[in-house]
Motif scaffolding. Structure first.
Motif, short mmCIF file in Angstrom:
data_model
loop_
_atom_site.label_atom_id
_atom_site.label_comp_id
_atom_site.label_asym_id
_atom_site.label_seq_id
_atom_site.Cartn_x
_atom_site.Cartn_y
_atom_site.Cartn_z
N ILE A 223 0.83 -1.20 0.00
CA ILE A 223 0.00 0.00 0.00
C ILE A 223 0.87 1.26 0.00
O ILE A 223 0.53 2.25 -0.66
CB ILE A 223 -1.00 -0.03 1.17
N ILE A 224 2.00 1.23 0.69
CA ILE A 224 2.92 2.36 0.62
C ILE A 224 3.40 2.56 -0.81
O ILE A 224 3.44 3.69 -1.32
CB ILE A 224 4.11 2.16 1.57
N VAL A 225 3.76 1.47 -1.47
CA VAL A 225 4.24 1.55 -2.85
C VAL A 225 3.17 2.15 -3.76
O VAL A 225 3.41 3.11 -4.50
CB VAL A 225 4.67 0.18 -3.38
N VAL A 226 1.96 1.59 -3.73
CA VAL A 226 0.90 2.05 -4.63
C VAL A 226 0.49 3.48 -4.31
O VAL A 226 0.23 4.27 -5.21
CB VAL A 226 -0.30 1.09 -4.57
N SER A 227 0.43 3.82 -3.03
CA SER A 227 0.04 5.19 -2.67
C SER A 227 1.05 6.21 -3.19
O SER A 227 0.71 7.37 -3.42
CB SER A 227 -0.09 5.33 -1.14
N THR A 228 2.30 5.77 -3.36
CA THR A 228 3.37 6.67 -3.76
C THR A 228 3.53 6.75 -5.28
O THR A 228 4.18 7.66 -5.79
CB THR A 228 4.69 6.22 -3.09
N LEU A 229 2.95 5.80 -6.01
CA LEU A 229 3.02 5.83 -7.46
C LEU A 229 2.18 6.97 -8.02
O LEU A 229 1.09 7.27 -7.51
CB LEU A 229 2.51 4.51 -8.04
N GLU A 230 2.66 7.61 -9.06
CA GLU A 230 1.84 8.60 -9.74
C GLU A 230 0.60 7.91 -10.30
O GLU A 230 0.69 6.91 -10.98
CB GLU A 230 2.64 9.25 -10.87
N GLY A 231 -0.55 8.42 -9.98
CA GLY A 231 -1.80 7.79 -10.41
C GLY A 231 -2.40 6.89 -9.35
O GLY A 231 -3.57 6.52 -9.44
N GLY A 232 -1.61 6.53 -8.33
CA GLY A 232 -2.13 5.75 -7.21
C GLY A 232 -2.73 4.41 -7.59
O GLY A 232 -2.21 3.72 -8.47
N LEU A 233 -3.81 4.06 -6.94
CA LEU A 233 -4.45 2.78 -7.17
C LEU A 233 -5.12 2.77 -8.55
O LEU A 233 -5.90 3.66 -8.87
CB LEU A 233 -5.49 2.51 -6.09
N GLN A 234 -4.81 1.74 -9.32
CA GLN A 234 -5.39 1.60 -10.66
C GLN A 234 -6.42 0.47 -10.68
O GLN A 234 -6.18 -0.59 -10.09
CB GLN A 234 -4.29 1.33 -11.69
N PRO A 235 -7.54 0.66 -11.36
CA PRO A 235 -8.58 -0.38 -11.41
C PRO A 235 -8.24 -1.46 -12.42
O PRO A 235 -8.83 -1.56 -13.50
CB PRO A 235 -9.82 0.42 -11.83
N ILE A 236 -7.27 -2.31 -12.05
CA ILE A 236 -6.82 -3.33 -12.99
C ILE A 236 -7.24 -4.75 -12.58
O ILE A 236 -6.92 -5.71 -13.27
CB ILE A 236 -5.28 -3.30 -13.16
N CYS A 237 -7.94 -4.86 -11.46
CA CYS A 237 -8.44 -6.18 -11.05
C CYS A 237 -9.74 -5.98 -10.29
O CYS A 237 -10.07 -4.86 -9.86
CB CYS A 237 -7.42 -6.93 -10.19
#
Length: 255
Positions: free
Chosen positions: A117-131
């Protein structure tokens, strides 16, 4: 070896409060079981019905040491209201008090720091609806940028504003939180968020193009999940199974 004080509040609080203590203790134990805890840090809180009083973990206890009786009762200022031998982490309760104060429906708030969750929160674009697991948090998600350790009272208003009406708040460079009308509902929202972030990290690690989900499908799932995945179905039907699991793993939480 430090021996923890052995407390027994079962017959000293109302049946309603005792059940909330059981639910919250189970939530802590399951967070430990699934590897979502962060030594003695991070917090899960629950509001007592009809009151501005809350239960939260004692500071210094590992999640697998939490019991129904050693949870600490506090007010919105983080002041301890019961005769507890334990203290709480005032900085840790800052985020929780902000959410409880702003949202009447936030009876339970889960705030954790898992790697994914730290990784995804820090990515540009955040959580992606891929699943499919990502569909549920993605339909009600907000972001609050990192401002350092949560010790600044002035940050609370900004956090509240960023949260708005969402049920999931991503905290870039930090973690996330989920809230619910019950412990079970907040737990299911966290479980979905955690799984979605795990999938996203794994998917991105392949370096391969991802299949996008059409917007009309995203809109359809948003409508569907409000009827079949939260509230009475998502939280209340699944939570008894989680309670049974916790009893099988270690029933000491019920003390």
């Amino acid at each position: 070896m430090f021996e923890l004080p052995q407390l027994d509040l079962k017959n000293k609080v109302s049946d309603e409060e005792w059940q909330l203590r059981i639910d919250l203790a189970v939530c802590y134990r399951l967070a430990h079981f699934y590897g979502w805890d962060d030594t003695i840090y991070t917090h899960i809180s629950v509001r007592l019905p009809g009151k501005y009083e809350y239960l939260v973990n004692a500071f210094g206890l590992a999640f697998d040491e939490i019991t129904a009786s050693n949870l600490v009762k506090v007010n919105l200022k983080g002041e301890i209201l019961d005769d507890s031998p334990f203290q709480i982490n005032p900085a840790g309760f800052t985020i929780h008090s902000a959410i409880h104060e702003a949202r009447e429906d936030a009876h339970c708030v889960i705030h954790l720091h898992t790697n994914e969750i730290i990784v995804v929160s820090t990515l540009e674009g955040g959580l992606q609806p891929i699943c499919q697991h990502a569909m549920f948090p993605h339909s009600s998600i907000a972001y609050h940028n990192y401002e350092g350790l949560a010790v600044n009272e002035k940050e609370k208003s900004r956090l509240q504003s960023d949260l708005g009406n969402a049920h999931t708040l991503m905290l870039p460079n930090h973690g996330a939180l989920t809230l619910g009308a019950s412990v079970g509902e907040a737990f299911m929202r966290w479980a979905d968020l955690q799984r979605a972030c795990e999938v996203q990290v794994m998917a991105l690690s392949t370096g391969k193009p991802l299949i996008a989900i059409d917007q009309n499908i995203l809109d359809t799932v948003k409508t569907q999940q409000s009827k079949v995945h939260t509230g009475s179905t998502g939280g209340q039907i699944s939570w008894p199974a989680m309670l049974r699991k916790a009893y099988r793993l270690d029933p000491s939480f019920a003390k």
